[in-house]
Design a protein around this motif. Structure first.
Motif, PDB file in Angstrom:
ATOM      1  N   ASP B  32       0.830  -1.212   0.000  1.00 11.84           N
ATOM      2  CA  ASP B  32       0.000   0.000   0.000  1.00 11.84           C
ATOM      3  C   ASP B  32       0.860   1.255   0.000  1.00 11.84           C
ATOM      4  OD1 ASP B  32      -2.259  -1.489  -0.087  1.00 11.84           O
ATOM      5  OD2 ASP B  32      -2.676  -1.374   2.067  1.00 11.84           O
ATOM      6  N   ARG B  33       2.007   1.193   0.691  1.00 12.54           N
ATOM      7  CA  ARG B  33       2.939   2.327   0.672  1.00 12.54           C
ATOM      8  C   ARG B  33       3.451   2.567  -0.741  1.00 12.54           C
ATOM      9  NH1 ARG B  33       5.464   3.966   5.425  1.00 12.54           N
ATOM     10  NH2 ARG B  33       4.379   3.099   7.205  1.00 12.54           N
ATOM     11  N   VAL B  34       3.808   1.455  -1.402  1.00  5.24           N
ATOM     12  CA  VAL B  34       4.315   1.571  -2.767  1.00  5.24           C
ATOM     13  C   VAL B  34       3.230   2.144  -3.672  1.00  5.24           C
ATOM     14  CG1 VAL B  34       5.021   0.214  -4.773  1.00  5.24           C
ATOM     15  CG2 VAL B  34       6.047  -0.236  -2.537  1.00  5.24           C
ATOM     16  N   MET B  35       2.004   1.651  -3.529  1.00  9.40           N
ATOM     17  CA  MET B  35       0.930   2.110  -4.411  1.00  9.40           C
ATOM     18  C   MET B  35       0.556   3.562  -4.144  1.00  9.40           C
ATOM     19  SD  MET B  35      -1.226  -1.371  -5.056  1.00  9.40           S
ATOM     20  CE  MET B  35      -2.439  -0.500  -6.006  1.00  9.40           C
ATOM     21  N   GLU B  36       0.646   3.969  -2.873  1.00  8.75           N
ATOM     22  CA  GLU B  36       0.399   5.366  -2.527  1.00  8.75           C
ATOM     23  C   GLU B  36       1.449   6.260  -3.203  1.00  8.75           C
ATOM     24  OE1 GLU B  36      -2.089   6.534  -0.654  1.00  8.75           O
ATOM     25  OE2 GLU B  36      -1.414   8.631  -0.682  1.00  8.75           O
ATOM     26  N   ASN B  37       2.708   5.824  -3.146  1.00  2.00           N
ATOM     27  CA  ASN B  37       3.785   6.579  -3.798  1.00  2.00           C
ATOM     28  C   ASN B  37       3.546   6.703  -5.295  1.00  2.00           C
ATOM     29  OD1 ASN B  37       5.458   7.373  -1.717  1.00  2.00           O
ATOM     30  ND2 ASN B  37       6.573   5.438  -1.675  1.00  2.00           N
ATOM     31  N   LEU B  38       3.107   5.616  -5.915  1.00  6.03           N
ATOM     32  CA  LEU B  38       2.860   5.648  -7.356  1.00  6.03           C
ATOM     33  C   LEU B  38       1.719   6.604  -7.679  1.00  6.03           C
ATOM     34  CD1 LEU B  38       3.193   1.839  -8.195  1.00  6.03           C
ATOM     35  CD2 LEU B  38       4.802   3.652  -8.800  1.00  6.03           C
ATOM     36  N   LYS B  39       0.678   6.554  -6.846  1.00  6.70           N
ATOM     37  CA  LYS B  39      -0.480   7.417  -7.068  1.00  6.70           C
ATOM     38  C   LYS B  39      -0.052   8.886  -6.968  1.00  6.70           C
ATOM     39  CE  LYS B  39      -4.829   8.252  -4.797  1.00  6.70           C
ATOM     40  NZ  LYS B  39      -5.488   7.900  -3.531  1.00  6.70           N
ATOM     41  N   ARG B  40       0.748   9.190  -5.943  1.00  3.95           N
ATOM     42  CA  ARG B  40       1.196  10.576  -5.762  1.00  3.95           C
ATOM     43  C   ARG B  40       2.090  11.025  -6.898  1.00  3.95           C
ATOM     44  NH1 ARG B  40       3.590  11.450   0.017  1.00  3.95           N
ATOM     45  NH2 ARG B  40       3.750  13.560  -0.781  1.00  3.95           N
ATOM     46  N   ALA B  41       2.789  10.069  -7.505  1.00  2.00           N
ATOM     47  CA  ALA B  41       3.679  10.426  -8.614  1.00  2.00           C
ATOM     48  C   ALA B  41       2.898  10.584  -9.910  1.00  2.00           C
ATOM     49  CB  ALA B  41       4.757   9.362  -8.770  1.00  2.00           C
ATOM     50  N   GLY B  42       1.589  10.391  -9.851  1.00  2.00           N
ATOM     51  CA  GLY B  42       0.768  10.603 -11.037  1.00  2.00           C
ATOM     52  C   GLY B  42       0.604   9.362 -11.907  1.00  2.00           C
ATOM     53  N   VAL B  43       0.974   8.201 -11.375  1.00  2.00           N
ATOM     54  CA  VAL B  43       0.810   6.956 -12.137  1.00  2.00           C
ATOM     55  C   VAL B  43      -0.682   6.629 -12.221  1.00  2.00           C
ATOM     56  CG1 VAL B  43       1.222   4.454 -12.087  1.00  2.00           C
ATOM     57  CG2 VAL B  43       3.065   6.052 -11.521  1.00  2.00           C
ATOM     58  N   THR B  44      -1.157   6.352 -13.429  1.00  4.29           N
ATOM     59  CA  THR B  44      -2.598   6.159 -13.614  1.00  4.29           C
ATOM     60  C   THR B  44      -2.975   4.687 -13.736  1.00  4.29           C
ATOM     61  OG1 THR B  44      -2.173   6.559 -15.946  1.00  4.29           O
ATOM     62  CG2 THR B  44      -3.071   8.393 -14.666  1.00  4.29           C
ATOM     63  N   GLU B  45      -2.019   3.841 -14.119  1.00  2.00           N
ATOM     64  CA  GLU B  45      -2.344   2.426 -14.266  1.00  2.00           C
ATOM     65  C   GLU B  45      -1.255   1.592 -13.622  1.00  2.00           C
ATOM     66  OE1 GLU B  45      -3.222   1.225 -18.268  1.00  2.00           O
ATOM     67  OE2 GLU B  45      -3.192  -0.907 -17.728  1.00  2.00           O
TER      68      GLU B  45
END
Lengths: 424, 424
Positions: B32-45
Motif C-alpha cells: 500500500d505504501r508503494v501504491m500510494e507513492n505511485l499514485k502521488r507520482a501521477g501513475v494512472t495504471e
C-alpha cells in the motif's frame, strides 16, 4: 545556459537615428528587454553581436560584445560570429528587435531541447503573417522556413536553441547569408526541431507602426484572467491609463507599491480620525494605485517575483492598518468584528498563496473577496458611514470564501510540497 | 505514466504467515505504501504481479492483477509477466518489499528518462551493503549489477524506468531468472542508465530486523531541518512518542489536525474566561499535537499537500482565536497589541508560503517566530499571567521577523511567479 543576441541590424525601416536595439518601448530599450528576459531565464553569459558603437557602449559590462564589421554579409554572419564566441557550446539565440514575453523562454528551457530547436507559433490569426518568417512544421521537425515559402503552418518567433551544429553549418556559408539560410540547411537534413509556443506573446519590431502596435498589445495584456470583478470592471479602467502615464516617469514599480501603501495608511488615519468618507475614498484610491505597480513592471518587461512579494506583504499591512483604523472608529471600539475582518483578509491572501503553491486554480466563488472587492466594500462603507457593518460583512464573507477555497481544494491539490507550511 | 509492482516473492525470511507485500509497517502494508507513492507520482495504471490470492484480493479494484503461477521461475519471470501486460509501453518498475520516500519517484520522473534507467544510491555509508544489490556505474551507465560483484560504487534501490526493450530482453530468458539478470543483459549492451538518487530514503525489507530498522529510521526522519528551536528541542521530543502511539490508532492525520485545532479553541476560551495559566498550557498542548498530524502522515507514507493545507489553515484560525481570547483577557480589552500580534502571526505564515512558492530558504533569524515559538511564548505568558505583555512581544517580534524575511529575500527570489499574489 548561455545566449547570443543578434543586434547588428541597421533598422532602416524604423526611420530613426537611434540604432534599432536601443529603440525604446515604454521607456525600455528593445535590447534591454531581451537581456532582462535572458537574465530571468537564468542565462549567465550573453554574447551580443552588434555593429554600432552606441549599442556596444550600452551593453558593455553586462555582455561579451562581438563587433560585426561586415554587416553586409547578413544576419547569418552575425550568428556565425556569436556562435564562434561560444564554440563547442549550446546556446539560446534571440534577436534584439523581437519583443517577447518571458514565458516563451521558460517553455523552451523546460522542454530541455537536445537538438537545435526553433520556437514556432502556430496561431496565425492576428499576426502580421505577411512580414513574418513562415515555417512549415511536420511531426515536430521544421521542413522549411522563409519569408516567401508557399506552404506553412507556423511563424518563426526568432527564438532558437542552438547546438554546436549551428556553428558548423554557419561556417560552410560564404558571402551574404541569413539566419534563415543557416536554419534551412539544418531543416533540410531533418536536424531542426520546432517547439510550438503558441499563446506566448512575441512581436518582431521593424517599423514605427509595429512599435506602436506592440505598445497597444502590451497594454491590452494587462487585464488578467485572475482579476476579480471590481478589478476588471472598475480598477483596471483607471489604473491602465494611469500606468500609461507612470511608465514614462522614473518611478519604479516598488516605489508605486510604496505610494499605494501610504495611501492606505492615510485611509487608516482618516478612519481613526472619524472621517470615514475620506477613509473610504483613500482606500479605493490605494486599491487602484496598487494595480499600477505590476502594470508598470509588465509594460517595462521588468516584473519580478521580489516585486510581487514586496507588494503583497505591503498590501497585507495596508489592509491591517485600514481595518485597525476602522476598529478605532467603531462604536465602543468593538474589536471582535475587526479581528474577524483582519482574519478574513489574511485568510484570502494566505489561501491564494497556497493555491499558487499547489497550483490549484481558484474558482469564481473563490475570487469573490479578493483585495479589489474588500477595498471596494470599505470604500462604499466609508461613504455610507457604515464602518462597523462593513467590518462585519468582510469578516463573515472573506472567512466564508477562504473556507470555501479549502473545501474546494480537496482532491485538487497537486503533490507540490507534502509537508508544506508545517513550520509556519 | 504506468507502473509494474512485483509482489510475487514469498518472503520466507520474514517468518510470518502474512504474505510479504501485506506485511505492515506502522500499520500500513508495504504494497500500500508503494501504491500510494505511485499514485502521488501521477501513475494512472498499476499492474501488480503476485502469486498469493490474499495479495490479489488486497489490491483488486486499485490495480490490474497478473497472477504468477510459476514463482519458481524467479523475479525476472514476474517482470516478464508485468511487462507483457503493458506491451509496447514504458513503465516504472518497483518492488513491493521496498520502502522508499516519494521524492525518489519524483526525481526519476523529473529526469524524464528516455532509456531504461535504474535509480542508484551512491551513498554506501550506513546502508546494508552486504545484503544489497550492488551496482557499478560509469559515466551514467550501469556497467554491472549483482549481489556478489566485486567492484561497485552504488546500490540498487529497486526502482526502475523501463522501456519496451525490457520486455524484449526478458522474453529471451528461459528457466529461472531474476530482475538483475534482465538488467545485466541491458547493462552489458550499454542500454541501462543509472540515475543517482542519493539522499532519498529507501530500504529493502527482507527480515523482521529490517522491518524494525525501517520503523526506527522513519521515526528519526520526523525531525526536519526547517523545525524551529522550540519544535526541535521540546515539541518533537513529546510529539514523536505520541505519534508512535497514534499511528497504531485509526485516527487520520486530518482528525489529529482537528484535535489540535479544538485544543486551541479550548485555550482561547480559557484565556477569555480569565484563566491564563490553563490557556497557556492548552496552547502549548495544541502546538505539540499539531506536530503529530504530519508525523503520523509521514510514518504511514500518506502525507498529502491537501493535509498540509488543511492543517495550515486550521492553525491560522487557532492562532487567531487564541489571540482573540487573550485580547478579551487584557486590561480594558486593549485590542491594538492583539491586532498587531495577529498581524505578526499571519505575516510569518504568509511569508513562509511565499518563500516556499519562490523557493527562497528561510534563514535562522527568519525562523525565530514560527508557530512553535509563538505558542511557547503564549504558554509562558499564560503561566506568568502576563497576557498583555505577551501580545506586545509577539506583535513586535513576529512583525519584525516577517519584515526581516522580506528584506533578506531581495535578490534571492527565483522567478517563480512574476505577478504572484497580485490578486490576493
Amino acid at each position: 545556459m548561455k545566449a547570443v543576441v543578434l543586434a547588428a541590424g541597421r533598422g532602416e525601416r524604423l526611420r530613426s537615428s537611434t540604432p534599432k536595439p536601443l529603440t525604446k518601448l515604454f521607456g525600455v530599450a528593445l535590447i534591454d528587454r531581451v537581456m532582462e528576459n535572458l537574465k530571468r531565464a537564468g542565462v549567465t553569459e550573453v554574447v551580443v553581436v552588434c555593429s554600432d558603437a552606441r549599442v556596444e557602449r550600452h551593453v558593455r559590462g553586462r555582455a561579451r560584445v562581438v563587433r560585426n564589421t561586415q554587416v553586409d554579409r547578413g544576419g547569418g554572419y552575425s550568428l556565425l560570429l556569436g556562435a564562434r564566441a561560444l564554440e563547442g557550446e549550446c546556446f539560446l539565440l534571440v534577436m534584439s528587435d523581437h519583443v517577447f514575453e518571458h514565458e516563451l523562454l521558460n517553455r523552451l528551457i523546460e522542454a530541455r531541447p537536445e537538438c537545435t530547436t526553433l520556437c514556432t507559433d502556430s496561431e496565425l490569426e492576428g499576426k502580421n503573417v505577411e512580414e513574418a518568417t513562415k515555417v512549415l512544421v511536420d511531426s515536430g521537425l521544421v521542413v522549411e522556413l522563409g519569408k516567401h515559402i508557399e506552404r506553412f503552418n507556423a511563424l518563426d518567433t526568432g527564438v532558437f536553441f542552438c547546438t554546436p551544429e549551428v556553428l558548423e553549418v554557419a561556417e560552410s556559408f560564404s558571402g551574404r547569408f541569413s539566419v534563415t539560410d543557416v536554419m534551412n540547411r539544418l531543416a533540410a537534413e531533418g536536424r531542426l526541431r520546432a517547439l510550438d509556443v503558441s499563446g506566448c506573446y512575441w512581436r518582431d519590431i521593424d517599423t514605427q507602426e509595429e512599435l506602436r502596435r506592440a505598445e497597444e498589445e502590451l497594454l491590452r495584456m494587462l487585464v488578467k484572467p485572475a482579476d476579480g470583478y471590481v478589478s476588471r470592471h472598475i480598477n483596471r479602467k483607471l489604473s491602465v491609463p494611469l500606468s500609461r502615464m507612470l511608465v514614462k516617469t522614473p518611478l519604479t514599480p516598488n516605489a508605486i507599491s510604496a505610494i499605494s501603501f501610504f495611501t492606505g495608511v492615510a485611509s487608516a488615519l482618516c478612519f481613526a480620525a472619524g472621517k470615514p468618507a475620506a477613509g473610504g475614498v483613500l482606500a479605493q484610491l490605494s486599491s487602484v494605485v496598487d494595480g499600477c505597480d505590476g502594470e508598470v513592471a509588465r509594460l517595462k518587461g521588468r516584473s519580478s517575483a521580489f516585486g510581487a512579494y514586496f507588494d503583497a506583504l505591503l498590501d497585507r499591512y495596508a489592509d491591517l492598518l485600514i481595518i485597525a483604523g476602522m476598529i478605532a472608529a467603531s462604536p465602543a471600539q468593538n474589536w471582535l468584528a475587526g479581528v474577524l475582518a483582519i482574519a478574513g483578509c489574511y485568510s484570502i491572501s494566505y489561501t491564494s498563496a497556497k493555491h499558487e503553491l499547489y497550483r490549484i486554480p481558484v474558482s469564481g466563488t473563490g475570487r469573490l473577496m479578493q483585495r479589489d472587492m474588500r477595498l471596494f466594500l470599505i470604500f462604499l462603507g466609508g461613504l455610507l458611514g457604515a464602518v462597523y457593518q462593513t467590518l462585519v460583512l468582510i469578516g463573515v464573507a472573506a472567512n466564508a470564501v477562504a473556507l470555501h477555497r479549502l473545501y474546494r481544494a480537496r482532491g485538487g491539490v497537486k503533490n507540490a510540497g507534502g509537508e508544506a507550511g508545517k513550520a509556519a
